[in-house]
Design an enzyme around this catalytic site. Structure first.
Site, PDB file in Angstrom:
ATOM      1  N   HIS A   1     -12.485 -20.184  16.670  1.00 23.80           N
ATOM      2  CA  HIS A   1     -12.014 -18.799  16.557  1.00 23.80           C
ATOM      3  C   HIS A   1     -11.377 -18.486  15.204  1.00 23.80           C
ATOM      4  O   HIS A   1     -10.255 -17.978  15.128  1.00 23.80           O
ATOM      5  CB  HIS A   1     -11.021 -18.488  17.680  1.00 23.80           C
ATOM      6  CG  HIS A   1     -11.699 -18.170  18.982  1.00 23.80           C
ATOM      7  ND1 HIS A   1     -12.535 -17.081  19.135  1.00 23.80           N
ATOM      8  CD2 HIS A   1     -11.669 -18.793  20.184  1.00 23.80           C
ATOM      9  CE1 HIS A   1     -12.982 -17.056  20.385  1.00 23.80           C
ATOM     10  NE2 HIS A   1     -12.487 -18.082  21.037  1.00 23.80           N
TER      11      HIS A   1
ATOM     12  N   HIS B   1     -18.790 -15.389  21.677  1.00 24.12           N
ATOM     13  CA  HIS B   1     -18.321 -14.580  20.545  1.00 24.12           C
ATOM     14  C   HIS B   1     -19.302 -14.581  19.380  1.00 24.12           C
ATOM     15  O   HIS B   1     -19.054 -13.893  18.381  1.00 24.12           O
ATOM     16  CB  HIS B   1     -16.947 -15.062  20.071  1.00 24.12           C
ATOM     17  CG  HIS B   1     -15.819 -14.526  20.895  1.00 24.12           C
ATOM     18  ND1 HIS B   1     -15.116 -13.398  20.554  1.00 24.12           N
ATOM     19  CD2 HIS B   1     -15.303 -14.957  22.071  1.00 24.12           C
ATOM     20  CE1 HIS B   1     -14.195 -13.165  21.471  1.00 24.12           C
ATOM     21  NE2 HIS B   1     -14.286 -14.101  22.400  1.00 24.12           N
TER      22      HIS B   1
ATOM     23  N   ASP C   1     -21.954   2.011   7.594  1.00 22.32           N
ATOM     24  CA  ASP C   1     -21.826   1.521   6.218  1.00 22.32           C
ATOM     25  C   ASP C   1     -20.544   0.720   6.012  1.00 22.32           C
ATOM     26  O   ASP C   1     -20.228   0.334   4.884  1.00 22.32           O
ATOM     27  CB  ASP C   1     -21.875   2.693   5.235  1.00 22.32           C
ATOM     28  CG  ASP C   1     -20.758   3.708   5.493  1.00 22.32           C
ATOM     29  OD1 ASP C   1     -20.031   3.557   6.511  1.00 22.32           O
ATOM     30  OD2 ASP C   1     -20.628   4.651   4.692  1.00 22.32           O
TER      31      ASP C   1
ATOM     32  N   ASN D   1      -3.410  11.423   5.653  1.00 21.14           N
ATOM     33  CA  ASN D   1      -3.566  11.877   4.263  1.00 21.14           C
ATOM     34  C   ASN D   1      -4.336  13.187   4.148  1.00 21.14           C
ATOM     35  O   ASN D   1      -4.622  13.653   3.050  1.00 21.14           O
ATOM     36  CB  ASN D   1      -4.248  10.792   3.415  1.00 21.14           C
ATOM     37  CG  ASN D   1      -5.603  10.395   3.988  1.00 21.14           C
ATOM     38  OD1 ASN D   1      -6.099  11.016   4.936  1.00 21.14           O
ATOM     39  ND2 ASN D   1      -6.192   9.352   3.422  1.00 21.14           N
TER      40      ASN D   1
END
Length: 722
Positions: free
Chosen positions: A259, A319, A659, A699
């Site tokens: 992990h 995982h 992206d 912001n």
């Protein structure tokens, strides 16, 4: 020995008294013989001798008393010593028992919260979510005369994961992906000061790479892509079930979950040496997620495979899955370290993970798999599974509503069940096999299932990982099932040891090596380490309870019979709300609402406010509530629903963020929240979600940063109503 009354020795004072009386008698006889010769002298001598004899007698008596006191002070008293030892032993055992009870309760909190998160993830990913959400969006847009939702950013992102991979593993899509992720398309900046690699890889290059990772240097994306491409070629040529012979090495080392714990990997390689023909390894899945150096762990393991493919074998874990990576940190780590270039790395990793072998057999004797087995697990079926079609094991096996041609190309349900069981299952002491409702996927299997599986295939031992163990390993099912977990400090610093097992000789006797990567635990006591771990567990549990604040208080009010009380002040009677419940009733309510099976009675003093006598929980005194975004008026149930499913919301965001820019538009945020509302069956009003979105956009640039999103979810003190 020589001091007790049974030793046959007389009392010293008695001996001195006898000696003194003999001396006095002798003096009297001498005085009587000399009496006729000179009476005056005899009298004087007699007086002198009597005085001397009396002085000697007094001195001897004092000496005997001092000697007796000294003997009494230095002589051991067996009964008192034994009682003291028993008292110390009882105190020590009570202390140990209390610490063990605290440790187990803390461990239970961590595992319950971890599995609850995985259960939510599987609910989001399995069977219905992707297909049903897309269908619901398509139906809704169809009713409104839309284009079936094809222009929805979320639907566009989810559609790829709602259908299984196609049969053609080297089709046009795959070829295009391999071209787009070619290392030759990435240039190395002159300012790059990290490790450099070249083909063919060798152990000195891997050693230099490890040393660079130890000082937190980041490997250039060009080299990451190079390692992934080379490893893909090797994995693609391997069977789904690897077979190993120890006839040459006469040993095999098996490691469990890492992990992203790079320090643990370094300890293993330092203690046990690098993989070689004489020192083969099996790493049993879950190399990434949760830890902060997942890509470093992955690069080292893949590089070692490239150097010597016959000395190190990697099994796929639950995982090694893109959907799990979206939620548990690996994708976030890649985005942070590689920015724009994380996109080709992520796309290539999806494909590489799908080619990892799913199980390993050692000398037809030991079966090694990440999760476990079920009553349906069959090695012959596992060997025939086209594993590359399962880029995500969480993906639905058949897309609902397919026509016959597409349905034939869809994933076989039996194959999908085989994959899900070996990656998600857990052993239990009860007999039989039943669904793993705790995790939400896979199966629970008992000792009879293990015995039947081993007998059917001629194996002696089942080795698996998947579960964190306090000591790093644990035997179960009459020593026929071994769990190995190699990530130390998994939940918190000092929470658990890591371990690996080494099977040596023809009889393959297991030898375990335990370790803990953190250095701080050496300077602290067990009580101090447990206190840190316990504090962390209680903090997470409080956050979980706060996300159920409204539902819990509704349940408390329904159960609370004595809701009000009376007080007199200046001859005026005031009615006030008490808001208290007996601890037992409070515990039952909390377990019923949260679904967490924990020792709530013992945890009540740590997560709630008790009355002075400690018998009642003052639930009205709990002022921690969930908040999302700014301080504007918020609807509790909607906010808590968002807070409770914030990991799911983050996963949806990462789906849309193709992206890996870390930003989504306001429209995408509202779209994701509406989908979440359909999933939780709590419709969220668009105006209200827009209000929350504006408060999250700190912001004010019109986009929501993922960091802004995560910071927006917090707990605040509920204002006091006067």
């Amino acid at each position: 020995m020589g001091c007790g009354p049974s030793s046959g020795r007389q009392n010293p004072s008695t001996e001195l008294k006898k000696s003194t009386s003999r001396g006095v008698s002798s003096s009297n006889n001498n005085s009587h013989q000399q009496k006729n010769s000179n009476s005056i002298n005899n009298n004087n001598n007699s007086t002198t001798k009597k005085s001397s004899s009396s002085s000697n007698k007094h001195h001897s008596t004092k000496k005997s008393r001092r000697s007796s006191k000294k003997n009494r002070s230095t002589s051991p008293q067996p009964q008192l010593t034994i009682k003291s030892a028993i008292l110390i032993q009882k105190w020590y055992r009570r202390c140990e028992a209390r610490l063990e009870a605290r440790r187990r309760a803390t461990w239970q909190i961590f595992t319950a919260l971890e599995y609850a998160g995985e259960q939510d993830q599987l609910k989001v990913s399995l069977y219905d979510f992707f297909a049903d959400v897309i269908r619901a969006m398509a139906e809704e847009n169809g009713k409104n005369g839309g284009d079936n939702g094809r222009n929805s950013p979320l639907m566009s992102a989810l559609s790829h994961y709602a259908k299984p991979s196609l049969m053609d593993s080297e089709g046009e899509v795959v070829k295009k992906m391999l071209e787009d992720t070619s290392p030759s398309s990435v240039d190395i900046d002159r300012n790059y000061k990290g490790p450099t690699l070249s083909l063919p890889l060798d152990k000195p290059q891997v050693a230099k790479m490890i040393e660079a990772f130890k000082v937190n240097k980041v490997l250039h994306p060009k080299y990451v892509l190079m390692i992934l491409h080379e490893a893909r070629k090797i994995f693609k040529a391997m069977p789904s079930v690897s077979r190993i012979s120890t006839s040459i090495s006469n040993q095999i080392t098996i490691c469990g979950d890492l992990h992203g714990k790079f320090d643990d990997l370094c300890i293993i390689l330092y203690k046990n040496g690098y993989p070689s023909v004489d020192n083969p390894y099996i790493f049993n899945g879950d190399f990434v997620d949760r830890g902060g150096q997942s890509i470093e762990v992955l690069c080292v393991l893949f590089a070692l495979v490239i150097v010597d493919p016959m000395s190190i074998y990697l099994n796929r874990g639950n995982h090694e899955d893109h959907i799990m990576n979206l939620r548990y940190g690996f994708i976030k780590e890649l985005s942070t370290k590689y920015k724009d270039l994380s996109t080709p790395i992520t796309r290539l990793l999806e494909d590489v993970f799908s080619w990892l072998p799913i199980a390993t057999i050692v000398d037809r004797d030991i079966f090694v798999v990440h999760g476990g087995i079920s009553d349906q697990t069959d090695v012959a079926k596992l060997e025939k599974i086209p594993r590359h079609r399962f880029q995500s094991v969480l993906r639905p096996p058949v897309n609902k509503g397919m026509d016959s041609e597409k349905e034939q190309a869809a994933v076989n349900v039996d194959e999908w069940k085989q994959m899900l069981d070996i990656m998600w299952s857990d052993p239990k002491q009860n007999k039989g096999c039943w669904p793993n409702v705790f995790r939400g996927g896979g199966s629970y299997f008992g000792a009879d299932i293990t015995a039947s599986f081993l007998e059917k295939h001629g194996f002696r031992l089942l080795v698996r990982s998947h579960e964190c163990k306090f000591e790093g390993y644990e035997f179960s099912h009459n020593n026929t099932c071994l769990t190995v977990f190699s990530a130390s400090n998994y939940y918190e610093t000092g929470s658990n040891r890591g371990a690996y097992v080494k099977f040596i000789g023809k009889s393959k006797q297991p030898h375990f090596v335990q370790y803990m990567a953190s250095k701080t635990h050496r300077k602290s006591t067990l009580r101090e380490r447990l206190g840190v771990v316990e504090e962390s567990a209680v903090k997470e549990l409080k956050e979980k309870l706060s996300s159920f604040h409204t539902e819990l208080h509704k349940e408390f009010d329904n159960v609370d019979i004595e809701k009000s009380g009376k007080k007199w002040f200046d001859n005026t009677e005031f009615i006030f709300f008490i808001g208290k419940l007996p601890i037992l009733k409070w515990s039952e309510c909390v377990e019923r609402i949260t679904g967490l099976n924990l020792p709530w009675i013992a945890l009540a003093p740590k997560v709630s406010i008790l009355s002075e006598d400690g018998k009642y929980v003052l639930y009205k005194e709990d002022r921690k509530i969930a908040q999302v975004g700014g301080t504007h008026a918020q609807e509790k149930d909607i906010v808590e629903s968002l807070y409770r499913h914030k990991s799911t919301l983050e996963t949806l965001f990462r789906f849309m963020d193709k992206d890996n820019s870390g930003q989504v538009s306001m429209k995408e945020f509202i779209d994701a929240c509406e989908v979440l509302g359909k999933y939780t069956k709590r419709p969220l009003q668009t105006d209200y979600i827009s209000q929350i979105a504006e408060s999250i956009d700190f912001n004010k640039d019109g986009f929501i940063d993922l960091n802004e999103l995560l910071e927006a979810f917090r707990l605040v003190d509920r204002p006091i109503l006067r």
